[in-house]
Design a protein around this motif. Structure first.
Motif, PDB file in Angstrom:
ATOM      1  N   VAL A 290     -24.135  -6.727   4.977  1.00  0.00           N
ATOM      2  CA  VAL A 290     -23.177  -7.195   3.981  1.00  0.00           C
ATOM      3  C   VAL A 290     -22.008  -6.217   3.943  1.00  0.00           C
ATOM      4  CG1 VAL A 290     -22.738  -7.581   1.524  1.00  0.00           C
ATOM      5  CG2 VAL A 290     -24.853  -8.410   2.549  1.00  0.00           C
ATOM      6  N   LEU A 291     -20.803  -6.751   4.083  1.00  0.00           N
ATOM      7  CA  LEU A 291     -19.567  -5.980   4.011  1.00  0.00           C
ATOM      8  C   LEU A 291     -18.789  -6.402   2.771  1.00  0.00           C
ATOM      9  CD1 LEU A 291     -17.169  -4.253   5.227  1.00  0.00           C
ATOM     10  CD2 LEU A 291     -16.453  -6.381   6.367  1.00  0.00           C
ATOM     11  N   ILE A 292     -18.285  -5.422   2.002  1.00  0.00           N
ATOM     12  CA  ILE A 292     -17.358  -5.689   0.913  1.00  0.00           C
ATOM     13  C   ILE A 292     -15.948  -5.446   1.416  1.00  0.00           C
ATOM     14  CG2 ILE A 292     -16.620  -5.074  -1.411  1.00  0.00           C
ATOM     15  CD1 ILE A 292     -19.367  -6.284  -1.393  1.00  0.00           C
ATOM     16  N   ASP A 293     -15.108  -6.462   1.356  1.00  0.00           N
ATOM     17  CA  ASP A 293     -13.681  -6.318   1.661  1.00  0.00           C
ATOM     18  C   ASP A 293     -12.980  -6.084   0.326  1.00  0.00           C
ATOM     19  OD1 ASP A 293     -11.147  -6.342   2.675  1.00  0.00           O
ATOM     20  OD2 ASP A 293     -11.182  -8.423   3.364  1.00  0.00           O
ATOM     21  N   TYR A 294     -12.858  -4.804  -0.051  1.00  0.00           N
ATOM     22  CA  TYR A 294     -12.348  -4.435  -1.373  1.00  0.00           C
ATOM     23  C   TYR A 294     -10.824  -4.499  -1.351  1.00  0.00           C
ATOM     24  CZ  TYR A 294     -12.266  -2.017  -5.882  1.00  0.00           C
ATOM     25  OH  TYR A 294     -12.093  -1.692  -7.206  1.00  0.00           O
ATOM     26  N   SER A 295     -10.263  -5.185  -2.335  1.00  0.00           N
ATOM     27  CA  SER A 295      -8.832  -5.514  -2.328  1.00  0.00           C
ATOM     28  C   SER A 295      -8.521  -6.370  -1.111  1.00  0.00           C
ATOM     29  CB  SER A 295      -7.948  -4.263  -2.346  1.00  0.00           C
ATOM     30  OG  SER A 295      -8.188  -3.485  -3.492  1.00  0.00           O
ATOM     31  N   GLY A 296      -9.440  -7.309  -0.834  1.00  0.00           N
ATOM     32  CA  GLY A 296      -9.309  -8.134   0.364  1.00  0.00           C
ATOM     33  C   GLY A 296      -8.243  -9.204   0.285  1.00  0.00           C
ATOM     34  N   GLY A 297      -7.698  -9.459  -0.929  1.00  0.00           N
ATOM     35  CA  GLY A 297      -6.584 -10.380  -1.069  1.00  0.00           C
ATOM     36  C   GLY A 297      -6.884 -11.769  -0.531  1.00  0.00           C
ATOM     37  N   THR A 298      -6.000 -12.244   0.325  1.00  0.00           N
ATOM     38  CA  THR A 298      -6.122 -13.597   0.875  1.00  0.00           C
ATOM     39  C   THR A 298      -7.038 -13.664   2.090  1.00  0.00           C
ATOM     40  OG1 THR A 298      -4.159 -13.274   2.251  1.00  0.00           O
ATOM     41  CG2 THR A 298      -3.808 -14.198   0.045  1.00  0.00           C
ATOM     42  N   GLY A 299      -7.645 -12.525   2.456  1.00  0.00           N
ATOM     43  CA  GLY A 299      -8.584 -12.523   3.577  1.00  0.00           C
ATOM     44  C   GLY A 299      -7.956 -12.224   4.916  1.00  0.00           C
ATOM     45  N   ILE A 300      -6.893 -11.423   4.931  1.00  0.00           N
ATOM     46  CA  ILE A 300      -6.198 -11.129   6.194  1.00  0.00           C
ATOM     47  C   ILE A 300      -7.086 -10.309   7.122  1.00  0.00           C
ATOM     48  CG2 ILE A 300      -4.216  -9.917   7.191  1.00  0.00           C
ATOM     49  CD1 ILE A 300      -2.622 -10.764   4.704  1.00  0.00           C
ATOM     50  N   LEU A 301      -7.815  -9.326   6.569  1.00  0.00           N
ATOM     51  CA  LEU A 301      -8.749  -8.563   7.398  1.00  0.00           C
ATOM     52  C   LEU A 301      -9.859  -9.469   7.926  1.00  0.00           C
ATOM     53  CD1 LEU A 301      -9.918  -5.867   8.485  1.00  0.00           C
ATOM     54  CD2 LEU A 301     -11.165  -5.682   6.326  1.00  0.00           C
ATOM     55  N   LEU A 302     -10.401 -10.312   7.067  1.00  0.00           N
ATOM     56  CA  LEU A 302     -11.498 -11.183   7.479  1.00  0.00           C
ATOM     57  C   LEU A 302     -11.073 -12.142   8.579  1.00  0.00           C
ATOM     58  CD1 LEU A 302     -14.369 -12.162   7.186  1.00  0.00           C
ATOM     59  CD2 LEU A 302     -13.657 -13.555   5.235  1.00  0.00           C
ATOM     60  N   ASP A 303      -9.838 -12.637   8.521  1.00  0.00           N
ATOM     61  CA  ASP A 303      -9.322 -13.499   9.591  1.00  0.00           C
ATOM     62  C   ASP A 303      -9.535 -12.851  10.950  1.00  0.00           C
ATOM     63  OD1 ASP A 303      -8.375 -15.965   8.798  1.00  0.00           O
ATOM     64  OD2 ASP A 303      -6.479 -15.185   8.059  1.00  0.00           O
ATOM     65  N   ALA A 377      -4.527  -0.668   0.690  1.00  0.00           N
ATOM     66  CA  ALA A 377      -4.634  -0.825  -0.762  1.00  0.00           C
ATOM     67  C   ALA A 377      -5.022   0.444  -1.506  1.00  0.00           C
ATOM     68  CB  ALA A 377      -5.637  -1.929  -1.099  1.00  0.00           C
ATOM     69  N   ILE A 378      -5.684   1.409  -0.889  1.00  0.00           N
ATOM     70  CA  ILE A 378      -6.245   2.520  -1.647  1.00  0.00           C
ATOM     71  C   ILE A 378      -5.173   3.326  -2.378  1.00  0.00           C
ATOM     72  CG2 ILE A 378      -6.206   4.214   0.231  1.00  0.00           C
ATOM     73  CD1 ILE A 378      -9.004   5.132  -0.781  1.00  0.00           C
ATOM     74  N   HIS A 379      -3.957   3.310  -1.880  1.00  0.00           N
ATOM     75  CA  HIS A 379      -2.868   4.024  -2.546  1.00  0.00           C
ATOM     76  C   HIS A 379      -2.474   3.383  -3.872  1.00  0.00           C
ATOM     77  CE1 HIS A 379      -1.103   0.887  -0.010  1.00  0.00           C
ATOM     78  NE2 HIS A 379      -0.141   0.805  -0.918  1.00  0.00           N
ATOM     79  N   LEU A 380      -2.976   2.170  -4.140  1.00  0.00           N
ATOM     80  CA  LEU A 380      -2.654   1.451  -5.379  1.00  0.00           C
ATOM     81  C   LEU A 380      -3.639   1.743  -6.503  1.00  0.00           C
ATOM     82  CD1 LEU A 380      -1.854  -2.042  -3.790  1.00  0.00           C
ATOM     83  CD2 LEU A 380      -0.206  -0.307  -4.530  1.00  0.00           C
ATOM     84  N   TYR A 381      -4.748   2.417  -6.214  1.00  0.00           N
ATOM     85  CA  TYR A 381      -5.787   2.609  -7.216  1.00  0.00           C
ATOM     86  C   TYR A 381      -5.392   3.773  -8.120  1.00  0.00           C
ATOM     87  CZ  TYR A 381      -8.320  -0.055  -3.647  1.00  0.00           C
ATOM     88  OH  TYR A 381      -8.689  -0.987  -2.713  1.00  0.00           O
ATOM     89  N   LEU A 382      -5.148   3.460  -9.399  1.00  0.00           N
ATOM     90  CA  LEU A 382      -4.676   4.479 -10.331  1.00  0.00           C
ATOM     91  C   LEU A 382      -5.782   5.483 -10.645  1.00  0.00           C
ATOM     92  CD1 LEU A 382      -2.557   2.224 -12.726  1.00  0.00           C
ATOM     93  CD2 LEU A 382      -1.733   3.769 -10.940  1.00  0.00           C
ATOM     94  N   ASP A 383      -6.970   4.996 -10.999  1.00  0.00           N
ATOM     95  CA  ASP A 383      -8.092   5.876 -11.302  1.00  0.00           C
ATOM     96  C   ASP A 383      -8.994   5.934 -10.079  1.00  0.00           C
ATOM     97  OD1 ASP A 383     -10.016   7.427 -12.407  1.00  0.00           O
ATOM     98  OD2 ASP A 383     -10.403   6.148 -14.152  1.00  0.00           O
ATOM     99  N   LEU A 384      -8.529   6.644  -9.071  1.00  0.00           N
ATOM    100  CA  LEU A 384      -9.223   6.634  -7.790  1.00  0.00           C
ATOM    101  C   LEU A 384     -10.645   7.185  -7.870  1.00  0.00           C
ATOM    102  CD1 LEU A 384      -9.028   5.966  -4.780  1.00  0.00           C
ATOM    103  CD2 LEU A 384      -8.116   8.259  -4.413  1.00  0.00           C
TER     104      LEU A 384
END
Length: 565
Positions: A290-303, A377-384
């Motif tokens: 099982v893979l979590i695509d965190y901040s996966g949005g519209t699924g561009i990585l999954l494509d 996306a990781i640069h967007l996480y305020l409380d990293l």
């Protein structure tokens, strides 16, 4: 590469370009340096690609035109010279890389340079290679003309002397006469050869795209399945109690136009930044994971990942804070039983997003997640630190995390490489200068003198395009959350100015909202004329910033880690 497959690199022998593009009086002089340069290209492929996933094919075409007396030859012993060259090329392919030869009688406008009387010359060269190579010959591909289903053409195959490890492929699949014609040629060939594979005569490269589905159908109809019956992998199953598509408001909403517009960014060239992460995931994911695509949005990585591991039964859960983006992902992947979706809601009373374990549910948390990817996306996480701690709580011990971003200040960055979001700040500075000095934007000069309003727009921009943090900050946070860092690297990614402009156009209010105003800061939307001016100013500033060049270089950072026991 998927199990039982290799990545095949097809290279023309040096004879082909020399014979085709060099005047006869200079062919002998230019062949050695051309061959040297081509072998340097081969050496690069061999350095970069894992040998157990690689295959090299030498495409052998002009050699047969020379043997048939159609093309001039600059060396005296035609047959001996050709064989010596083919053997010399083979010596540059290591034994742990598969090697094959494609023999050809030409395919310009689907015509041969000469119609062969039979397969005799093909068999003669194949036997010479099989007898003389100091390494395994993994396959030979021989062409079969469309109108040859007669014994005379195939009879020389009875003299073929390939070793046990060499597979024979006959190019007898033709689009024009379909399955019936292909079977006629197969039946004729089977009288003289057995256990052969099938292919087209010279690949698919010169064919209209509309013909490819029918060619695939023909291949499917006449080929044996790759896996024996009953050997298919069991389908992936989510743990009992895990709802793949939650019964929530966002799943019942129509697809949003902004989400669809954002989804087109996967076509931008700078999204090649995903390729290293896809390769890392492909190396580590296995059936049942099982893979979590965190901040996966519209699924561009999954494509991209689905194309890479199409034969593996891996479950992927896309988690994102945007219902609009997730709704697009649901529209794309909702029919795939291996894909699940979770919305990370903003908890106003706690001033934070939901933690990952809060949206996965107890059954999936109890099972444990095998891998987590966070791309762009990781640069967007305020409380990293808290976000990373929630990752660690759902990953099993030994579970892997794959992080990448173009907005990390990496000391490995080259002197001409941008941090992606810093271009937004530079565009802002250039735009202010253009407004001050270019009469086309004179209407917006008063906005530059309203310091309070301008500061509010800059603050909004910095909430959308966050200030860049250094690489060490991310490494410390990951280690603090219980991850052991395995690998850190930087890559140069080229971004086209036009692609980046299209992306920033979707966020134009954050980039230059002070041009014409915005709802968030001014309480009113900009007029259509002001939006046109704003977009024109963004593009003008980008052209100024990048000196009119069509592309610029960015630094992308990649961090791979493992959850400690």
């Amino acid at each position: 590469m998927p199990a039982a497959c290799r990545f095949q690199v097809c290279l023309p022998t040096p004879l082909a370009p020399i014979s085709a593009f060099v005047v006869p009086e200079h062919q002998a002089a230019l062949e050695p340096p051309y061959e040297t340069r081509l072998l340097e290209e081969l050496a690069l492929v061999l350095r970069e690609a894992p040998h157990d996933q690689l295959a090299i094919q030498w495409d052998t075409n002009f050699e047969f035109a020379m043997l048939e007396g159609v093309f001039p030859v600059w060396f005296a012993d035609v047959k001996g010279g050709i064989l010596e060259r083919l053997l010399r090329l083979a010596r540059h392919v290591p034994a742990d890389v598969e090697l094959g030869y494609h023999f050809c009688y030409g395919d310009v406008q689907h015509r041969h340079f000469k119609e062969p009387a039979d397969a005799g010359r093909l068999v003669e060269v194949a036997n010479a290679l099989a007898a003389s190579l100091g390494r395994p010959l993994n396959w030979i591909h021989l062409p079969v003309p469309r109108d040859r289903a007669d014994e005379r053409y195939f009879a020389p195959l009875g003299d073929l002397r390939l070793r046990a490890e060499t597979e024979l492929y006959l190019g007898l699949v033709h689009h024009t006469d379909g399955v019936d014609g292909t079977r006629r040629r197969m039946d004729a060939a089977a009288r003289f050869a057995s256990g052969f594979g099938v292919a087209t005569e010279c690949g698919w490269g010169r064919r209209p795209p509309a013909t490819i589905p029918e060619l695939l159908r023909i291949h499917h109809a006449v080929s044996a399945p790759l896996r024996p019956a009953g050997a298919a992998r069991p389908p992936f199953r989510w743990p009992a109690g895990v709802a793949r598509v939650p019964d929530e408001d966002w799943t019942r909403q129509p697809v949003d136009t902004f989400g669809l517009r954002y989804d087109t960014v996967e076509n931008h060239g700078w999204y090649r930044n995903l390729d290293p992460t896809v390769e890392d995931l492909a190396r580590h994911l296995d059936d049942g994971d099982v893979l979590i695509d965190y901040s996966g949005g519209t699924g561009i990585l999954l494509d991209r990942l689905k194309l890479r591991i199409f034969d593996r039964q891996v479950g992927v859960l896309i988690a994102d804070s945007s219902p609009k983006f997730l709704r697009v992902a649901l529209d794309k992947f909702g029919d795939d039983e291996r894909v699940a979706f979770r919305l990370l809601r903003w908890l106003k009373e706690k001033s934070r997003l939901e933690y990952l374990e809060e949206v996965l549910g107890p059954d999936l948390v109890a099972r444990g997640v095998d891998a987590l990817a966070s791309t762009n996306a990781i640069h967007l996480y305020l409380d990293l630190p808290e976000t990373l701690a929630s990752w660690a709580r759902v990953l099993r011990p030994g579970g892997r995390v794959f992080v990448q971003s173009g907005n990390i200040r990496n000391p490995q960055a080259g002197p001409r490489e941008w941090i992606l979001d810093e271009t937004v700040w530079a565009i802002h500075e250039v735009a202010m200068g253009l407004v001050r000095n270019d009469s086309r934007y004179a209407a917006y000069r008063p906005a530059l003198d309203d310091e309070t309003r301008l500061a509010a727009h800059v603050a909004y921009r910095d909430r959308v395009f966050l200030p860049v943090r250094p690489l060490d900050y991310y490494l410390r946070c990951l280690e603090g959350a219980g991850f052991r860092i395995e690998d850190v690297s930087a890559r140069t990614i080229e971004a086209r100015v036009e692609d980046w402009f299209q992306f920033l156009s979707a966020y134009h209010e954050a980039v230059l909202g002070w041009v014409g105003g915005s709802v968030k800061i001014d309480g009113r939307a900009a007029s259509e004329d002001a939006v046109r001016d704003r977009l024109a100013l963004i593009r003008h500033a980008m052209d100024t910033l990048f000196g009119g060049r069509p592309a610029f270089q960015c630094c992308w950072s990649y961090i791979n880690g493992v959850r400690a026991a």
